[in-house]
Design a protein around this motif. Structure first.
Motif, mmCIF file in Angstrom:
data_model
loop_
_atom_site.group_PDB
_atom_site.id
_atom_site.type_symbol
_atom_site.label_atom_id
_atom_site.label_comp_id
_atom_site.label_asym_id
_atom_site.label_seq_id
_atom_site.Cartn_x
_atom_site.Cartn_y
_atom_site.Cartn_z
ATOM 1 N N GLU A 163 -8.755 25.938 9.900
ATOM 2 C CA GLU A 163 -9.358 24.695 10.382
ATOM 3 C C GLU A 163 -8.414 23.930 11.316
ATOM 4 O OE1 GLU A 163 -11.096 25.757 6.416
ATOM 5 O OE2 GLU A 163 -9.061 25.546 7.222
ATOM 6 N N THR A 237 -1.710 22.045 5.558
ATOM 7 C CA THR A 237 -2.299 22.584 4.337
ATOM 8 C C THR A 237 -1.455 23.733 3.797
ATOM 9 O OG1 THR A 237 -4.496 22.033 5.176
ATOM 10 C CG2 THR A 237 -4.384 23.541 3.298
ATOM 11 N N GLU A 241 -2.805 24.536 -1.724
ATOM 12 C CA GLU A 241 -3.938 23.679 -1.425
ATOM 13 C C GLU A 241 -5.142 24.489 -0.935
ATOM 14 O OE1 GLU A 241 -1.479 19.616 -0.206
ATOM 15 O OE2 GLU A 241 -1.881 21.171 1.301
ATOM 16 N N PHE A 242 -4.866 25.525 -0.173
ATOM 17 C CA PHE A 242 -5.927 26.444 0.258
ATOM 18 C C PHE A 242 -6.602 27.077 -0.954
ATOM 19 C CE2 PHE A 242 -6.607 31.064 0.767
ATOM 20 C CZ PHE A 242 -7.720 31.063 1.591
ATOM 21 N N THR A 244 -6.734 25.914 -4.028
ATOM 22 C CA THR A 244 -7.493 24.887 -4.747
ATOM 23 C C THR A 244 -8.834 24.620 -4.074
ATOM 24 O OG1 THR A 244 -5.460 23.824 -5.533
ATOM 25 C CG2 THR A 244 -7.464 22.487 -5.537
ATOM 26 N N ALA A 245 -8.820 24.489 -2.752
ATOM 27 C CA ALA A 245 -10.061 24.245 -2.013
ATOM 28 C C ALA A 245 -11.016 25.436 -2.116
ATOM 29 C CB ALA A 245 -9.751 23.956 -0.546
ATOM 30 N N ARG A 246 -10.458 26.641 -2.092
ATOM 31 C CA ARG A 246 -11.280 27.852 -2.199
ATOM 32 C C ARG A 246 -11.951 27.914 -3.561
ATOM 33 N NH1 ARG A 246 -10.485 33.287 0.263
ATOM 34 N NH2 ARG A 246 -11.439 34.847 -1.094
ATOM 35 N N ALA A 248 -12.703 25.401 -5.444
ATOM 36 C CA ALA A 248 -13.702 24.329 -5.524
ATOM 37 C C ALA A 248 -15.009 24.745 -4.850
ATOM 38 C CB ALA A 248 -13.169 23.064 -4.880
ATOM 39 N N ARG A 249 -14.929 25.633 -3.835
ATOM 40 C CA ARG A 249 -16.134 26.087 -3.147
ATOM 41 C C ARG A 249 -16.900 27.108 -3.955
ATOM 42 N NH1 ARG A 249 -12.566 26.167 1.403
ATOM 43 N NH2 ARG A 249 -12.386 28.412 1.261
#
Length: 249
Positions: A163, A237, A241-242, A244-246, A248-249
């Protein structure tokens, strides 16, 4: 606002670039073999003449490790010359293409040189590996069951969020070319073994990771850090953190 072509505009990076450019009000043409409005095959240049007509900027994200990026670039350069309206070709490359003798890197570097010698306005951005690429690599090596996951010993990477790269490419997609711009590296340098263990743990797989020593010039270049940009650690990032975001998706 500009008319901008994005090659590979349906891909992981290209799709994000398209979204950002359209949000900024640009007329964006998405080029890919399966695109509805501008179906283009860069391998033979078919469909490229119509897609290029009247365009001012090209963001060249299309790429494949299977080879042929230089052939595709040749078709793109030739059509941009014939169109006569393109003032800037923005190319996404990789940190280390001139230092690591890896086949895919060698071709990417050849494309850089083709663009620089084309007589057209160009902007070249090199970045380190994406977080997603590290995840894909570990996934591929972890497919064999009941065997420790082998990862190259002593190889460090500096992954960056796709991103953030898309943000930068959208900034560079302007009529005025900038030449070779500053590299983009992720915020931290870690070994592949460390990241592999973190990824497997985050995805709930109790797999042992084994550091595997390799041989050859390519491995030696990676071990020397030819793929790193420690002085350009501009990414924000982290890999954690990547993950964690993955999740969450």
């Amino acid at each position: 606002m500009s008319t901008i072509l994005v090659t590979g505009g349906t891909g992981n990076l290209g799709g994000l670039v398209v979204t950002r450019l359209r949000a900024a009000g640009h007329d964006v043409r998405v080029l890919s073999r399966r695109a509805k409005d501008y179906p283009v095959d860069l391998r033979d240049g078919s469909g490229l003449e119509a897609a290029m007509a009247g365009a001012e900027v090209v963001v060249h994200c299309a790429s494949t490790p299977r080879g042929g990026d230089d052939v595709a670039a040749g078709h793109l350069i030739g059509e941009a010359r014939r169109a006569g309206t393109v003032t800037n070709i923005v190319y996404i490359s990789i940190v280390g293409v001139d230092a690591v003798p890896f086949g895919y890197y060698t071709v990417k570097y050849r494309v850089e040189r083709m663009l620089e010698a084309s007589g057209l306005g160009v902007t070249i951005l090199r970045t380190t590996q994406f977080h997603d690429l590290v995840a894909m690599l570990v996934d591929a090596l972890a497919k064999v069951p009941l065997v420790p996951v082998p990862l190259p010993k002593g190889v460090r990477v500096q992954p960056i969020a796709v991103e953030e790269v898309a943000d930068r490419l959208a900034e560079l997609a302007v009529p005025a070319p900038a030449g070779r711009v500053a590299d983009m590296g992720g915020p931290e340098i870690r070994t592949l073994v460390e990241l592999g263990r973190a990824y497997l743990a985050a995805t709930g797989r109790r797999r042992k990771v084994v550091p595997l020593p390799l041989a050859g010039k390519t491995y030696a270049a990676f071990r020397r850090g030819g793929n790193l940009a420690p002085s350009h650690a501009v990414g924000r990032t982290t890999f954690a953190e990547f993950l964690t975001a993955r999740a969450a998706r």
